[in-house]
Design a protein around this motif. Structure first.
Motif, PDB file in Angstrom:
ATOM      1  N   MET A 151     -72.078 -26.067  35.192  1.00  0.00           N
ATOM      2  CA  MET A 151     -71.685 -27.087  34.251  1.00  0.00           C
ATOM      3  C   MET A 151     -70.929 -28.193  35.004  1.00  0.00           C
ATOM      4  N   SER A 152     -69.824 -27.802  35.520  1.00  0.00           N
ATOM      5  CA  SER A 152     -69.128 -28.746  35.976  1.00  0.00           C
ATOM      6  C   SER A 152     -69.761 -29.780  37.390  1.00  0.00           C
ATOM      7  N   THR A 153     -70.690 -28.776  38.067  1.00  0.00           N
ATOM      8  CA  THR A 153     -71.321 -29.547  39.120  1.00  0.00           C
ATOM      9  C   THR A 153     -72.375 -30.616  38.464  1.00  0.00           C
ATOM     10  N   PHE A 154     -72.939 -30.373  37.370  1.00  0.00           N
ATOM     11  CA  PHE A 154     -73.887 -31.225  36.569  1.00  0.00           C
ATOM     12  C   PHE A 154     -72.983 -32.404  36.200  1.00  0.00           C
ATOM     13  N   LEU A 155     -71.801 -32.211  35.731  1.00  0.00           N
ATOM     14  CA  LEU A 155     -71.039 -33.259  35.122  1.00  0.00           C
ATOM     15  C   LEU A 155     -70.654 -34.275  36.603  1.00  0.00           C
ATOM     16  N   ILE A 156     -70.429 -33.655  37.490  1.00  0.00           N
ATOM     17  CA  ILE A 156     -69.974 -34.594  38.674  1.00  0.00           C
ATOM     18  C   ILE A 156     -71.030 -35.299  39.357  1.00  0.00           C
ATOM     19  N   ILE A 157     -72.444 -34.784  39.211  1.00  0.00           N
ATOM     20  CA  ILE A 157     -73.677 -35.366  39.638  1.00  0.00           C
ATOM     21  C   ILE A 157     -73.808 -36.576  38.523  1.00  0.00           C
ATOM     22  N   LEU A 158     -73.436 -36.199  37.219  1.00  0.00           N
ATOM     23  CA  LEU A 158     -73.945 -37.523  36.231  1.00  0.00           C
ATOM     24  C   LEU A 158     -72.764 -38.594  36.446  1.00  0.00           C
ATOM     25  N   MET A 159     -71.360 -38.107  36.952  1.00  0.00           N
ATOM     26  CA  MET A 159     -70.414 -39.106  37.056  1.00  0.00           C
ATOM     27  C   MET A 159     -70.876 -40.140  38.191  1.00  0.00           C
ATOM     28  N   VAL A 160     -71.188 -39.479  39.496  1.00  0.00           N
ATOM     29  CA  VAL A 160     -71.624 -40.059  40.476  1.00  0.00           C
ATOM     30  C   VAL A 160     -72.718 -41.159  40.165  1.00  0.00           C
ATOM     31  N   LEU A 161     -73.636 -40.536  39.548  1.00  0.00           N
ATOM     32  CA  LEU A 161     -74.725 -41.603  39.199  1.00  0.00           C
ATOM     33  C   LEU A 161     -74.356 -42.749  38.298  1.00  0.00           C
ATOM     34  N   ALA A 162     -73.622 -42.429  37.221  1.00  0.00           N
ATOM     35  CA  ALA A 162     -72.965 -43.252  36.387  1.00  0.00           C
ATOM     36  C   ALA A 162     -72.299 -44.571  37.117  1.00  0.00           C
ATOM     37  N   MET A 163     -71.372 -44.096  38.099  1.00  0.00           N
ATOM     38  CA  MET A 163     -70.594 -44.878  38.887  1.00  0.00           C
ATOM     39  C   MET A 163     -71.534 -45.617  39.972  1.00  0.00           C
ATOM     40  N   LEU A 164     -72.344 -45.191  40.701  1.00  0.00           N
ATOM     41  CA  LEU A 164     -73.385 -45.660  41.394  1.00  0.00           C
ATOM     42  C   LEU A 164     -74.415 -46.705  40.486  1.00  0.00           C
ATOM     43  N   ALA A 165     -74.606 -46.594  39.266  1.00  0.00           N
ATOM     44  CA  ALA A 165     -75.166 -47.324  38.230  1.00  0.00           C
ATOM     45  C   ALA A 165     -74.414 -48.739  38.104  1.00  0.00           C
ATOM     46  N   THR A 166     -73.039 -48.446  38.115  1.00  0.00           N
ATOM     47  CA  THR A 166     -72.003 -49.489  37.719  1.00  0.00           C
ATOM     48  C   THR A 166     -71.763 -50.379  38.762  1.00  0.00           C
ATOM     49  N   VAL A 167     -71.885 -49.786  40.073  1.00  0.00           N
ATOM     50  CA  VAL A 167     -71.808 -50.800  41.138  1.00  0.00           C
ATOM     51  C   VAL A 167     -73.153 -51.478  41.337  1.00  0.00           C
ATOM     52  N   ALA A 168     -74.418 -50.876  41.260  1.00  0.00           N
ATOM     53  CA  ALA A 168     -75.476 -51.623  41.268  1.00  0.00           C
ATOM     54  C   ALA A 168     -75.497 -52.700  40.371  1.00  0.00           C
ATOM     55  N   ALA A 169     -75.340 -52.639  39.063  1.00  0.00           N
ATOM     56  CA  ALA A 169     -75.410 -53.597  37.965  1.00  0.00           C
ATOM     57  C   ALA A 169     -74.228 -54.866  38.399  1.00  0.00           C
ATOM     58  N   LEU A 170     -73.032 -54.435  39.017  1.00  0.00           N
ATOM     59  CA  LEU A 170     -72.119 -55.381  39.438  1.00  0.00           C
ATOM     60  C   LEU A 170     -72.721 -56.148  40.663  1.00  0.00           C
ATOM     61  N   VAL A 171     -73.272 -55.493  41.585  1.00  0.00           N
ATOM     62  CA  VAL A 171     -73.848 -56.248  42.567  1.00  0.00           C
ATOM     63  C   VAL A 171     -75.023 -57.226  42.321  1.00  0.00           C
ATOM     64  N   ARG A 172     -76.092 -56.648  41.291  1.00  0.00           N
ATOM     65  CA  ARG A 172     -77.074 -57.391  40.815  1.00  0.00           C
ATOM     66  C   ARG A 172     -76.541 -58.834  40.087  1.00  0.00           C
ATOM     67  N   GLY A 173     -75.322 -58.447  39.348  1.00  0.00           N
ATOM     68  CA  GLY A 173     -74.741 -59.619  38.703  1.00  0.00           C
ATOM     69  C   GLY A 173     -74.200 -60.460  39.533  1.00  0.00           C
ATOM     70  N   ILE A 174     -73.679 -60.194  40.634  1.00  0.00           N
ATOM     71  CA  ILE A 174     -73.049 -61.306  41.632  1.00  0.00           C
ATOM     72  C   ILE A 174     -74.066 -62.010  42.171  1.00  0.00           C
ATOM     73  N   ILE A 175     -75.250 -61.258  42.564  1.00  0.00           N
ATOM     74  CA  ILE A 175     -76.454 -61.880  43.160  1.00  0.00           C
ATOM     75  C   ILE A 175     -76.795 -63.007  42.357  1.00  0.00           C
ATOM     76  N   VAL A 176     -77.101 -62.679  41.002  1.00  0.00           N
ATOM     77  CA  VAL A 176     -77.722 -63.565  40.183  1.00  0.00           C
ATOM     78  C   VAL A 176     -76.775 -64.769  39.970  1.00  0.00           C
TER      79      VAL A 176
END
Length: 74
Positions: free
Chosen positions: A1-26
């Motif tokens: 269960m904890s491995t699954f949560l870690i993967i979800l956390m990393v994906l959420a963090m990467l999505a945050t960075v991607a949205a930030l970078v896309r916002g800066i590009i816009v």
């Protein structure tokens, strides 16, 4: 269960960075015509959308971290 949560956390963090970078590009693509035109500003609307997405992904990442910490409190 904890491995699954870690993967979800990393994906959420990467999505945050991607949205930030896309916002800066816009933001960097904003022209003077966007700033001085009449009516709705399409560039501004895109920037706001990226900001809302970043906040949502960031909130999801924080909630997942809290949930992970609660599960591993032993």
């Amino acid at each position: 269960m904890s491995t699954f949560l870690i993967i979800l956390m990393v994906l959420a963090m990467l999505a945050t960075v991607a949205a930030l970078v896309r916002g800066i590009i816009v933001f960097l693509k904003t022209t003077e015509a966007d700033l001085t035109g009449n009516g709705p500003n399409l560039s501004g609307e895109r920037q706001n959308k990226m900001m809302r997405m970043r906040i949502a992904f960031q909130a999801l990442a924080v909630i997942l971290v809290i949930f992970f910490l609660l599960l591993t409190r032993n």
